[in-house]
Design an enzyme around this catalytic site. Structure first.
Site, short mmCIF file in Angstrom:
data_model
loop_
_atom_site.label_atom_id
_atom_site.label_comp_id
_atom_site.label_asym_id
_atom_site.label_seq_id
_atom_site.Cartn_x
_atom_site.Cartn_y
_atom_site.Cartn_z
N HIS A 97 7.71 -7.60 -1.84
CA HIS A 97 7.44 -6.92 -0.56
C HIS A 97 8.42 -7.39 0.52
CE1 HIS A 97 3.89 -4.95 -1.91
NE2 HIS A 97 3.07 -5.97 -1.86
N TYR A 129 6.78 8.25 -2.22
CA TYR A 129 5.49 8.46 -2.89
C TYR A 129 5.07 9.93 -2.80
CZ TYR A 129 0.44 7.68 -3.75
OH TYR A 129 -0.85 7.71 -4.23
N LYS A 181 0.79 -1.23 0.00
CA LYS A 181 0.00 0.00 0.00
C LYS A 181 0.83 1.29 0.00
CE LYS A 181 -3.30 -1.08 -0.78
NZ LYS A 181 -3.55 -1.84 -2.07
N SER A 182 2.05 1.18 -0.47
CA SER A 182 2.83 2.42 -0.54
C SER A 182 3.09 2.85 -1.98
CB SER A 182 4.13 2.28 0.25
OG SER A 182 4.76 1.06 -0.01
N LYS A 216 -7.79 6.40 -3.95
CA LYS A 216 -7.80 7.85 -4.04
C LYS A 216 -6.49 8.39 -4.63
CE LYS A 216 -10.41 10.87 -1.00
NZ LYS A 216 -10.59 11.36 0.38
N SER A 230 -4.46 3.55 3.78
CA SER A 230 -4.63 2.80 2.54
C SER A 230 -4.75 1.30 2.84
CB SER A 230 -3.44 3.07 1.61
OG SER A 230 -3.65 2.45 0.37
N THR A 259 1.78 -0.40 -7.27
CA THR A 259 1.17 -0.42 -8.60
C THR A 259 1.74 0.71 -9.45
OG1 THR A 259 -0.82 -1.11 -7.41
CG2 THR A 259 -1.08 -0.61 -9.75
N TRP A 260 1.89 1.85 -8.84
CA TRP A 260 2.40 3.04 -9.54
C TRP A 260 3.86 2.84 -9.96
CZ3 TRP A 260 3.27 8.50 -6.97
CH2 TRP A 260 3.38 9.48 -7.98
P1 A3P Z 1 -4.83 5.08 -1.47
O1 A3P Z 1 -5.49 3.95 -0.79
O2 A3P Z 1 -4.31 6.11 -0.51
O3 A3P Z 1 -5.65 5.71 -2.54
P2 A3P Z 1 -0.16 -0.38 -3.65
O4 A3P Z 1 -0.10 -0.18 -5.13
O5 A3P Z 1 1.18 -0.55 -3.01
O6 A3P Z 1 -1.14 -1.42 -3.28
O7 A3P Z 1 -0.66 1.00 -3.04
C1 A3P Z 1 -1.99 1.40 -3.20
C2 A3P Z 1 -2.09 2.89 -3.08
O8 A3P Z 1 -1.52 3.52 -4.23
C3 A3P Z 1 -3.53 3.34 -3.01
O9 A3P Z 1 -3.51 4.53 -2.22
C4 A3P Z 1 -3.82 3.59 -4.48
O10 A3P Z 1 -4.93 4.41 -4.71
C5 A3P Z 1 -2.53 4.27 -4.90
N1 A3P Z 1 -2.27 4.23 -6.34
C6 A3P Z 1 -2.57 3.23 -7.21
N2 A3P Z 1 -2.19 3.56 -8.43
C7 A3P Z 1 -1.61 4.77 -8.36
C8 A3P Z 1 -1.02 5.66 -9.34
N3 A3P Z 1 -0.96 5.35 -10.62
N4 A3P Z 1 -0.53 6.85 -8.89
C9 A3P Z 1 -0.61 7.17 -7.60
N5 A3P Z 1 -1.15 6.39 -6.64
C10 A3P Z 1 -1.66 5.20 -7.02
#
Ligand code: A3P
Length: 320
Positions: free
Chosen positions: A131, A220, A67-68, A287, A162, A71-72
């Site tokens: 991870h 991030y 959750k940091s 979000k 998150s 995906t991005w």
């Molecule tokens: P939030 O829950 O604060 O919206 P992970 O990818 O490690 O699971 O992390 C998920 C978090 O990254 C979520 O945060 C998600 O919305 C956010 N996220 C996913 N895709 C993203 C992107 N392309 N750019 C920025 N944040 C993104």
């Protein structure tokens, strides 16, 4: 081969029984394995990864705590590394595949479910994600003097919120929702997948200070503020700096846009299917903002987590 499989299962089962355990977020228990909290299935995959993975000098590994922004960073690095091959066109793989399908997790995908994958046919440079904390990476990664690890860190307040949202979306229907207060208590005590979060972050932070050519430590929160300069740093670290021509042509902006939350979240592929087992793609995009925690945490909670952060990170130089 089946015998070996069974042996592994049994060995793993015995090992798990001997480990300290605490109530889990998504599963009944989390177990403390090699110093971090995880689920039995993950333990088995991590053992297999540690036993069988063989690093190459050209490998690139993306590391995060859940959750940091995993995906991005997967999207950004994939697009940057493959920009000659695909350009930023209408048929870019990121438009039709979830980033987790393009950059597989070592423990969640490749070595999961008792698989021992053959990764030798993959073309260089291979790109993987994990991870797993630095200390538990496979030795050939740690000993690879050319290794490139990109670590993405997010402030603990937002990472917690998150995680809490995500867990409640993916928890099985037979379980009641996990109350915020309870999750918060677990988080502050370090009991969270691949945590304690401070040990995860500090493990990679120290490596990035000692070996900046091998470990790039990104945040991030900073990337949300200024993605362009971070993409330039990232490309340089990967040994693929953007040329002046690329800068002029707007390639960096195009990669940033392609990988942006707003773009990825609306794609059909990211609103259907499951790139990671048990997790619907749509839940990976919530979000995507910095500071959403202010809408959830009480002043007392803020005080408590601030104290944990001060205590654990104070001397390290890592600030949020
Ligand atoms: P939030 O829950 O604060 O919206 P992970 O990818 O490690 O699971 O992390 C998920 C978090 O990254 C979520 O945060 C998600 O919305 C956010 N996220 C996913 N895709 C993203 C992107 N392309 N750019 C920025 N944040 C993104």
């Amino acid at each position: 081969e089946e015998d070996q499989q069974e042996k592994m299962d049994k060995e793993c089962e015995e090992l798990v029984l001997s480990l300290p355990k605490e109530k889990g977020w998504r599963t009944p228990y989390l177990y403390k394995f090699q110093g971090f909290w995880c689920q039995p299935k993950e333990i088995q995959a991590i053992i297999s990864f540690q036993k069988h993975f063989q690093a190459r000098a050209t490998d690139v590994i993306l590391a995060t705590i859940p959750k940091s922004g995993t995906t991005w960073i997967k999207a950004l690095v994939f697009a940057t590394m493959n920009r000659q091959r695909f350009g930023i066109s209408n048929c870019h793989p990121l438009l039709t595949s979830n980033p987790h399908d393009l950059v597989p997790f070592l423990e969640y995908k490749l070595y999961a479910d008792n698989e021992i994958p053959d990764l030798s046919d993959l073309p260089n440079p291979r790109l993987f994600a994990t991870h797993v904390p630095f200390a538990s990476l496979q030795n050939s990664i740690k000993n690879n003097s050319d290794r490139r690890i990109v670590y993405l860190c997010r402030n603990p307040f937002d990472t917690f919120i998150s995680s809490w949202h995500f867990i409640n979306k993916v928890r099985s229907d037979s379980l009641p929702p996990l109350p915020l207060e309870e999750a918060f208590d677990m988080y502050c005590n370090g009991v969270v997948g691949f945590g304690p979060f401070w040990e995860h972050m500090l493990g990679y932070w120290k490596q990035s200070l000692e070996r900046p050519k091998n470990v790039l430590f990104l945040k991030y929160d900073d990337m949300k503020k200024d993605i362009i300069s971070h993409l330039m740093v990232l490309a340089k670290f990967l040994g693929l700096p953007f040329s002046v021509a690329e800068e002029k042509e707007g390639v960096i902006e195009e990669i940033a846009k392609l990988c942006s939350f707003d773009n990825l979240k609306d794609l059909e592929v990211n609103n259907s299917g499951k790139a990671i087992k048990n997790f619907e793609n749509k839940h990976l995009f919530r979000k995507g903002e910095v500071g959403d925690w202010v809408n959830y945490l009480s002043p007392l909670m803020v005080e408590r987590l601030s104290k944990v952060i001060e205590e654990k990170f104070g001397a390290s130089g890592l600030k949020f």
